[in-house]
Design an enzyme around this catalytic site. Structure first.
Site, short mmCIF file in Angstrom:
data_model
loop_
_atom_site.label_atom_id
_atom_site.label_comp_id
_atom_site.label_asym_id
_atom_site.label_seq_id
_atom_site.Cartn_x
_atom_site.Cartn_y
_atom_site.Cartn_z
N VAL A 18 39.39 -12.96 67.66
CA VAL A 18 38.51 -12.13 67.35
C VAL A 18 37.82 -11.94 65.96
CG1 VAL A 18 38.91 -9.99 65.97
CG2 VAL A 18 40.47 -10.86 67.73
N ARG A 43 41.45 -25.01 56.11
CA ARG A 43 41.19 -25.77 57.25
C ARG A 43 39.24 -26.26 58.38
NH1 ARG A 43 46.15 -23.85 58.85
NH2 ARG A 43 45.04 -22.37 59.76
N CYS A 132 46.08 -3.81 70.43
CA CYS A 132 45.05 -4.10 71.06
C CYS A 132 45.35 -3.08 72.90
CB CYS A 132 44.50 -5.19 71.80
SG CYS A 132 46.17 -6.56 71.14
N GLN A 159 49.16 -8.03 79.88
CA GLN A 159 48.13 -8.18 78.56
C GLN A 159 48.02 -10.00 78.86
OE1 GLN A 159 51.84 -5.62 75.88
NE2 GLN A 159 50.40 -7.13 74.43
N SER A 162 44.39 -14.42 75.78
CA SER A 162 43.73 -14.02 74.50
C SER A 162 44.67 -13.59 73.29
CB SER A 162 42.51 -14.02 74.82
OG SER A 162 42.30 -12.51 75.03
N GLY A 163 45.32 -12.52 73.68
CA GLY A 163 45.94 -10.96 72.52
C GLY A 163 46.60 -12.34 71.78
N LYS A 225 54.97 -1.26 69.02
CA LYS A 225 53.26 -0.51 68.43
C LYS A 225 53.75 0.19 69.46
CE LYS A 225 52.54 -5.04 66.74
NZ LYS A 225 52.20 -5.83 66.79
N HIS A 254 43.36 -6.26 78.38
CA HIS A 254 44.83 -5.88 78.70
C HIS A 254 44.56 -4.84 79.84
CE1 HIS A 254 46.02 -8.47 75.54
NE2 HIS A 254 46.16 -7.90 74.07
N ASN A 324 40.49 -6.40 74.93
CA ASN A 324 41.20 -6.95 74.44
C ASN A 324 40.71 -7.49 72.89
OD1 ASN A 324 41.99 -8.96 76.20
ND2 ASN A 324 42.58 -9.64 74.11
#
Ligand SMILES: NC(=O)c1ccc[n+]([C@@H]2O[C@H](COP(=O)([O-])OP(=O)(O)OC[C@H]3O[C@@H](n4cnc5c(N)ncnc54)[C@H](OP(=O)(O)O)[C@@H]3O)[C@@H](O)[C@H]2O)c1
Length: 342
Positions: A18, A43, A132, A159, A162-163, A225, A254, A324
């Site tokens: 994202v 990191r 999303c 979905q 990558s969500g 949600k 999505h 998404n």
């Protein structure tokens, strides 16, 4: 609400799927920022990212100075938002938070750009970006609700992996690779589990009626949600939502199949007129039904399969699909930041 000209911007979680999309969208939209900071975990700290505003070195969120930022786009997970967003606000920033940390806080507006923009003006330093899956659905539900009042809705999501962030994408690609080695086993039950632990069952060549974590009443947090965020965004706690969230072997995009009933009957022609006039929405006909592959990489939310209900008359069935990572996350945060501009 104080408006900001040429903001000093920060992206927290800048190295995630994202966060990198946020940077791409700020660039595409030529966002009028005066300076840019990128933050992530230890990191990634020290990585140099080339941007339209020059090379930026990623800072370690844990030790970064939160002062001197006007707008911070947070996308590093709820725990980081809870721990660090208050310090950014105290340092003078408005935080647009992409996690679920503050979405249910009554003092924090939950805003879908082009649906309930007016809610942003009540912010006290934090603005929440919706989940999303709910986001895409609201792009269609919002205009229909304004016209006819949604009474109840059955929503089933499909979905993309990558969500679940970069890790979700990697699990899908790995499992498809491993399971493709013996395609005959996919039909005879002799397949063996590729062993990823991100999801409860394999996602390659499969469909998981389990997105998120199980919480109350055998529903997952993703399903709750859909219930809670729909009500908050549409400003109506009486809307009844029946959610089922499903993870599918899709990389990006999505989809939601929704059945909606309103305070009055709504026919297909009226629905098409409302949806075709809705900002950020494209309505596609049966000649080319919209899919996640069509929605990936674009800003518009695609709506198709608009049909009148068959059993109980007066309602609508429709299909909504959106990227998404863009409208479901990064694009909406940038649109909210644009609403803060002078
Ligand atoms: N993916 C979606 O479709 C989507 C949609 C809506 C909302 N969201 C939300 O957006 C957030 C990010 O999701 P994502 O999909 O981009 O995940 P991701 O690809 O796993 O990226 C996570 C980001 O958070 C950073 N991070 C992790 N732990 C950190 C720590 N301890 N301190 C500082 N930074 C840390 C990571 O930095 P490193 O690279 O240094 O580890 C990375 O930049 C989550 O809250 C997620 O729920 C995601």
């Amino acid at each position: 609400m104080t408006r900001i000209a040429s903001p000093r911007m920060a992206i927290v979680g800048a190295t995630g799927v994202v966060g990198t999309t946020m940077l791409a969208i700020l660039t595409e939209r030529n966002f009028p920022l005066s300076s840019l900071r990128l933050l992530a975990s230890s990191r990634s700290a020290g990585t140099v990212v080339p941007t339209a505003w020059g090379d930026v070195t990623v800072e370690d969120l844990a030790i970064a100075d939160p002062a001197g930022i006007d707008i911070a786009l947070f996308s590093a997970g709820g725990a980081r938002s809870l721990e660090f967003a208050p310090a950014f606000v105290a340092g003078g920033a408005v935080v647009v938070d992409n996690s679920s940390a503050f979405r249910r806080d009554p003092a924090v507006p939950l805003v879908v750009a082009d649906v309930n923009d007016e809610a942003i003006s009540s912010h006290n330093g934090i603005i929440a970006n919706p989940n999303c899956t709910t986001m895409g659905l609201m792009m269609a539900a919002g205009p229909l609700h304004r016209a006819a009042g949604i009474d109840r809705m059955i929503a089933t999501s499909y979905q993309a992996t990558s969500g679940s962030g970069q890790a979700g994408l990697e699990v899908l690609l790995h499992e498809v690779d491993v399971l493709s080695e013996k395609p005959e086993d996919l039909a005879n039950g002799a397949w063996s589990d590729p062993g990823s632990t991100l999801y409860s069952r394999p996602i390659g060549f499969n469909v998981l009626p389990h997105a998120g974590s199980f919480v109350d009443e055998h529903y997952t947090d993703e399903e709750w949600k859909l219930v809670n965020e729909t009500r908050k965004i549409l400003g109506d706690d009486s809307i009844r939502v029946e959610p089922t969230c499903v993870r599918v072997p899709v990389a990006v995009g999505h989809s939601v199949a929704a059945t909606m009933f309103f305070d009055r009957a709504v026919g297909r022609d009226e629905a098409l007129e409302i949806l075709e006039g809705a900002p950020g929405v494209e309505v596609w006909g049966d000649d080319k039904v919209p899919t996640p592959l069509d929605a990936a990489g674009i800003d518009a939310t695609l709506v198709g399969r608009v049909r009148e209900t068959l059993g109980e008359k007066g309602g609508l069935n429709l299909w909504v699909v959106s990227d998404n990572l863009r409208k479901g996350a990064a694009l909406n945060t940038v649109q909210l930041a644009e609403l803060l501009l002078d």
